[in-house]
Design a protein around this motif. Structure first.
Motif, mmCIF file in Angstrom:
data_model
loop_
_atom_site.group_PDB
_atom_site.id
_atom_site.type_symbol
_atom_site.label_atom_id
_atom_site.label_comp_id
_atom_site.label_asym_id
_atom_site.label_seq_id
_atom_site.Cartn_x
_atom_site.Cartn_y
_atom_site.Cartn_z
ATOM 1 N N ALA A 212 -0.705 11.299 1.163
ATOM 2 C CA ALA A 212 -0.757 9.591 0.315
ATOM 3 C C ALA A 212 -0.249 8.898 1.153
ATOM 4 O O ALA A 212 -0.808 8.715 2.518
ATOM 5 C CB ALA A 212 0.923 9.314 0.076
ATOM 6 N N TYR A 213 -0.189 7.464 0.957
ATOM 7 C CA TYR A 213 -0.437 6.023 2.319
ATOM 8 C C TYR A 213 0.142 4.875 1.314
ATOM 9 O O TYR A 213 -0.048 5.304 0.182
ATOM 10 C CB TYR A 213 -2.146 5.756 2.479
ATOM 11 C CG TYR A 213 -2.750 5.926 1.448
ATOM 12 C CD1 TYR A 213 -3.231 4.873 0.813
ATOM 13 C CD2 TYR A 213 -3.352 6.914 0.577
ATOM 14 C CE1 TYR A 213 -4.189 4.267 0.018
ATOM 15 C CE2 TYR A 213 -4.401 6.927 -0.258
ATOM 16 C CZ TYR A 213 -4.442 5.271 -1.070
ATOM 17 O OH TYR A 213 -5.072 5.411 -1.892
ATOM 18 N N TRP A 214 0.199 3.790 1.704
ATOM 19 C CA TRP A 214 0.681 2.288 1.944
ATOM 20 C C TRP A 214 -0.121 1.751 2.516
ATOM 21 O O TRP A 214 -0.248 1.929 2.781
ATOM 22 C CB TRP A 214 1.628 2.199 1.981
ATOM 23 C CG TRP A 214 3.256 3.332 1.545
ATOM 24 C CD1 TRP A 214 4.200 2.547 0.407
ATOM 25 C CD2 TRP A 214 3.812 4.156 2.070
ATOM 26 N NE1 TRP A 214 4.587 3.687 -0.058
ATOM 27 C CE2 TRP A 214 4.943 4.497 0.633
ATOM 28 C CE3 TRP A 214 3.848 4.638 3.105
ATOM 29 C CZ2 TRP A 214 5.184 5.895 1.183
ATOM 30 C CZ3 TRP A 214 3.813 5.690 3.392
ATOM 31 C CH2 TRP A 214 4.622 6.276 2.949
ATOM 32 N N SER A 215 -0.629 0.530 1.522
ATOM 33 C CA SER A 215 -1.471 -0.775 2.297
ATOM 34 C C SER A 215 -0.782 -1.696 2.917
ATOM 35 O O SER A 215 0.636 -1.634 2.223
ATOM 36 C CB SER A 215 -2.130 -1.327 0.858
ATOM 37 O OG SER A 215 -1.248 -2.105 0.114
ATOM 38 N N PHE A 216 -1.202 -2.227 4.377
ATOM 39 C CA PHE A 216 -0.559 -2.951 4.843
ATOM 40 C C PHE A 216 0.293 -4.623 3.847
ATOM 41 O O PHE A 216 1.490 -4.167 3.620
ATOM 42 C CB PHE A 216 -1.029 -3.769 5.868
ATOM 43 C CG PHE A 216 -0.698 -3.210 6.748
ATOM 44 C CD1 PHE A 216 -0.515 -1.708 7.046
ATOM 45 C CD2 PHE A 216 -1.831 -3.033 7.902
ATOM 46 C CE1 PHE A 216 -0.456 -0.697 8.384
ATOM 47 C CE2 PHE A 216 -1.985 -2.622 9.695
ATOM 48 C CZ PHE A 216 -1.640 -0.924 9.553
ATOM 49 N N ASN A 217 -0.664 -4.703 3.020
ATOM 50 C CA ASN A 217 -0.405 -5.717 1.938
ATOM 51 C C ASN A 217 0.731 -5.282 1.047
ATOM 52 O O ASN A 217 1.934 -5.913 1.122
ATOM 53 C CB ASN A 217 -1.193 -6.167 1.197
ATOM 54 C CG ASN A 217 -2.407 -6.979 1.879
ATOM 55 O OD1 ASN A 217 -1.971 -7.107 3.203
ATOM 56 N ND2 ASN A 217 -3.352 -7.166 1.538
ATOM 57 N N ALA A 218 1.031 -4.152 0.759
ATOM 58 C CA ALA A 218 2.735 -3.855 -0.169
ATOM 59 C C ALA A 218 3.516 -3.430 0.450
ATOM 60 O O ALA A 218 4.770 -4.245 -0.102
ATOM 61 C CB ALA A 218 1.800 -2.522 -1.310
ATOM 62 N N LEU A 219 3.428 -2.544 1.761
ATOM 63 C CA LEU A 219 4.766 -2.808 1.891
ATOM 64 C C LEU A 219 4.918 -3.702 2.889
ATOM 65 O O LEU A 219 5.992 -4.414 2.665
ATOM 66 C CB LEU A 219 4.271 -1.917 3.491
ATOM 67 C CG LEU A 219 4.145 0.090 3.502
ATOM 68 C CD1 LEU A 219 3.341 -0.052 4.699
ATOM 69 C CD2 LEU A 219 5.511 0.262 3.307
ATOM 70 N N ARG A 220 4.492 -5.206 3.166
ATOM 71 C CA ARG A 220 4.732 -6.637 4.008
ATOM 72 C C ARG A 220 5.299 -7.077 2.114
ATOM 73 O O ARG A 220 6.408 -7.668 2.691
ATOM 74 C CB ARG A 220 3.455 -7.418 4.125
ATOM 75 C CG ARG A 220 3.417 -8.341 4.822
ATOM 76 C CD ARG A 220 2.290 -9.774 4.911
ATOM 77 N NE ARG A 220 1.716 -8.596 5.781
ATOM 78 C CZ ARG A 220 0.314 -8.330 6.089
ATOM 79 N NH1 ARG A 220 0.124 -7.930 4.780
ATOM 80 N NH2 ARG A 220 -0.309 -7.615 6.689
ATOM 81 N N GLN A 221 4.121 -7.290 1.522
ATOM 82 C CA GLN A 221 5.089 -7.804 0.750
ATOM 83 C C GLN A 221 6.788 -7.583 -0.145
ATOM 84 O O GLN A 221 7.846 -8.114 -0.477
ATOM 85 C CB GLN A 221 4.508 -7.926 -0.470
ATOM 86 C CG GLN A 221 4.663 -8.055 -2.524
ATOM 87 C CD GLN A 221 3.467 -8.225 -3.888
ATOM 88 O OE1 GLN A 221 2.612 -7.067 -3.414
ATOM 89 N NE2 GLN A 221 3.966 -9.088 -4.592
ATOM 90 N N GLN A 222 6.704 -5.651 -0.125
ATOM 91 C CA GLN A 222 8.233 -5.185 -0.299
ATOM 92 C C GLN A 222 9.682 -5.840 0.679
ATOM 93 O O GLN A 222 10.457 -6.070 -0.234
ATOM 94 C CB GLN A 222 7.979 -4.403 -0.484
ATOM 95 C CG GLN A 222 8.967 -3.034 -1.586
ATOM 96 C CD GLN A 222 9.401 -4.249 -2.538
ATOM 97 O OE1 GLN A 222 8.537 -4.215 -3.625
ATOM 98 N NE2 GLN A 222 10.853 -3.777 -3.687
ATOM 99 N N LEU A 223 8.827 -5.855 1.952
ATOM 100 C CA LEU A 223 10.112 -6.128 2.782
ATOM 101 C C LEU A 223 10.239 -7.515 2.930
ATOM 102 O O LEU A 223 11.812 -7.489 2.924
ATOM 103 C CB LEU A 223 9.564 -6.044 4.834
ATOM 104 C CG LEU A 223 9.782 -5.960 5.676
ATOM 105 C CD1 LEU A 223 11.227 -5.389 5.510
ATOM 106 C CD2 LEU A 223 8.930 -6.333 6.951
ATOM 107 N N TYR A 224 9.414 -8.550 2.708
ATOM 108 C CA TYR A 224 9.969 -9.524 2.458
ATOM 109 C C TYR A 224 9.865 -10.531 1.215
ATOM 110 O O TYR A 224 10.970 -10.843 1.375
ATOM 111 C CB TYR A 224 8.149 -11.093 2.089
ATOM 112 C CG TYR A 224 7.717 -11.006 3.721
ATOM 113 C CD1 TYR A 224 8.007 -9.815 4.769
ATOM 114 C CD2 TYR A 224 6.618 -11.688 3.787
ATOM 115 C CE1 TYR A 224 7.691 -9.899 5.610
ATOM 116 C CE2 TYR A 224 5.579 -11.662 5.362
ATOM 117 C CZ TYR A 224 6.796 -11.082 6.458
ATOM 118 O OH TYR A 224 5.997 -11.059 7.316
ATOM 119 N N ILE A 225 9.664 -9.950 -0.080
ATOM 120 C CA ILE A 225 10.595 -9.345 -1.275
ATOM 121 C C ILE A 225 12.110 -8.722 -1.450
ATOM 122 O O ILE A 225 13.144 -10.423 -2.025
ATOM 123 C CB ILE A 225 10.255 -8.961 -2.421
ATOM 124 C CG1 ILE A 225 8.384 -9.720 -2.631
ATOM 125 C CG2 ILE A 225 10.650 -8.941 -3.528
ATOM 126 C CD1 ILE A 225 7.903 -9.373 -3.610
#
Length: 416
Positions: free
Chosen positions: A315-328
């Motif tokens: 499984a994997y996460w994109s950098f963009n998805a992780l970044r967005q969730q961390l900031y939100i």
């Protein structure tokens, strides 16, 4: 180029961030920059200008005459000047991305900007809704906090924090509070639910920060246990899970079915209760570890077959998805430490200490995954075949307590 502030300059950045928490760029002034008034617009500054709608360098033609000029505030100790900044591309083949500061040489003569000075460049939204660029010299002629607050005002996070601080004082000094759910055995989420009730927050699962989307609330009783950052399910496209289960919403359960072990507590089910860390410290016996793939811009869950040694991306996460969730989820966070007791069947909580963080750093987030300080918990069970029945407990990214001060640009204990 990424410019590194000295310790005294970093302290000024922290002071500014306590007032306004927007992104910023740094530029260390050189002799050539000052002599030619030709400053490199690094990628951080370009992204800042683009995100606020000021300049899209990709649309600028080569040559200074095609540049775009914007007003900016140059804030110093006790005074503020309105200056012009010109953003342009050089008329060469590469079209180097540059900008200039109005009357830069004259400001050097007066000592406003000197060779070796570090400039802080950011943008804030004025009361009329219009964004405005501002510059602060972090090395000389530094404005005090009160004057800076007067000129650019405080951001929404700072304003909200000041509003709720009296209530935080009451909670810290209020002794023990009854469990908000009433009588009954303690559950792990009770300490947080009770705190949210005391703060007047409706307890439910949110994708953004708990308090007006600006401040996340976290509470725990065990000081040494890991802190939960956020939950975010991974992607499965192109993996064995996706081939096994065509319906995306069922793939978290399918993951547990494919990679889990025989459950001891739920007979006939597959369980997967593991912590997944870096390859150097995987923290589980099921062959999983996290890999930060800089080239593909993903964080991968790697599984190693214990029999063949073959590895695959599970499984994997994109950098963009992780970044967005961390900031939100963590624009800022109040981390409460608590203790509990039980009196006549009523569990009570006492909140003893509050840590405050803001400005998460995504690059640091990735570094902490690599070092093993940030891990991912997979927690759930399901049937071995047929219809999926069981439970997923909210798989979560978690961080070791000591590493929070590294992850966030500002981190401190609240003093009352």
């Amino acid at each position: 180029m990424i410019f590194i502030p000295y310790s005294d300059e970093a302290n000024i950045i922290n002071m500014i961030q306590q007032i306004r928490n927007e992104d910023y760029a740094l530029i260390r002034m050189t002799y050539t920059m000052i002599n030619k008034n030709n400053l490199d617009t690094n990628s951080i500054l370009r992204n800042l200008l683009f995100n606020w709608g000021f300049v899209d360098y990709n649309k600028l033609e080569h040559g200074g005459k095609f540049g775009i000029t914007h007003n900016a505030l140059f804030i110093q100790h006790g005074k503020t000047d309105v200056i012009k900044l010109k953003f342009y591309r050089v008329s060469n083949t590469r079209g180097d991305k540059r900008f200039s500061i109005e009357n830069l040489k004259r400001r050097t003569k007066y000592g406003d900007i000197n060779q070796g000075d570090l400039l802080y460049i950011s943008i804030f939204r004025q009361a009329n809704g219009i964004p405005l660029i501002y510059i602060i010299n972090l090395t000389h002629n530094i404005p005090c906090q009160d004057y800076l607050s007067y000129v650019i005002g405080v951001d929404a996070i700072t304003n909200l924090f000041y509003q709720i601080k009296p209530r935080l004082y009451e909670i810290i000094h209020g002794g023990f509070f009854n469990n908000s759910k009433g009588y009954g055995p303690i559950a792990p989420k009770d300490v947080g639910d009770t705190l949210e009730t005391l703060l007047g927050i409706n307890t439910n699962n949110r994708t953004n920060a708990d308090y007006n989307g600006l401040i996340e609330i976290k509470a725990k009783r065990n000081r040494s246990s890991l802190d939960t950052l956020f939950t975010l399910r991974p992607q499965f496209e192109g993996t064995r899970v996706a081939k096994y289960e065509l319906t995306d919403r069922n793939r978290v359960s399918a993951f547990t079915r494919l990679y889990g072990y025989d459950s001891n507590t739920h007979i006939g089910y597959s369980s997967l209760y593991i912590t997944i860390g870096s390859m150097e410290a995987p923290q589980n016996n099921q062959g999983f570890y996290l890999h930060v793939n800089d080239e593909k811009q993903t964080v991968d869950i790697i599984w190693c077959d214990p029999y063949t040694g073959r590895q695959e991306i599970a499984a994997y996460w994109s950098f963009n998805a992780l970044r967005q969730q961390l900031y939100i989820k963590h624009p800022s966070t109040l981390w409460f430490k608590a203790e509990s007791r039980e009196i006549n069947g009523m569990v009570q909580f006492k909140y003893n200490e509050i840590e405050f963080s803001r400005a998460p750093q995504f690059t640091t987030f990735l570094s902490l995954i690599k070092s093993g300080a940030i891990t991912y918990d997979w927690r759930g069970y399901t049937t071995k075949e047929g219809k999926y029945t069981g439970k997923n407990h909210g798989n979560a990214w978690r961080i070791k307590p000591y590493a929070k001060s590294n992850l966030f640009g500002e981190f401190k204990i609240i003093e009352f």
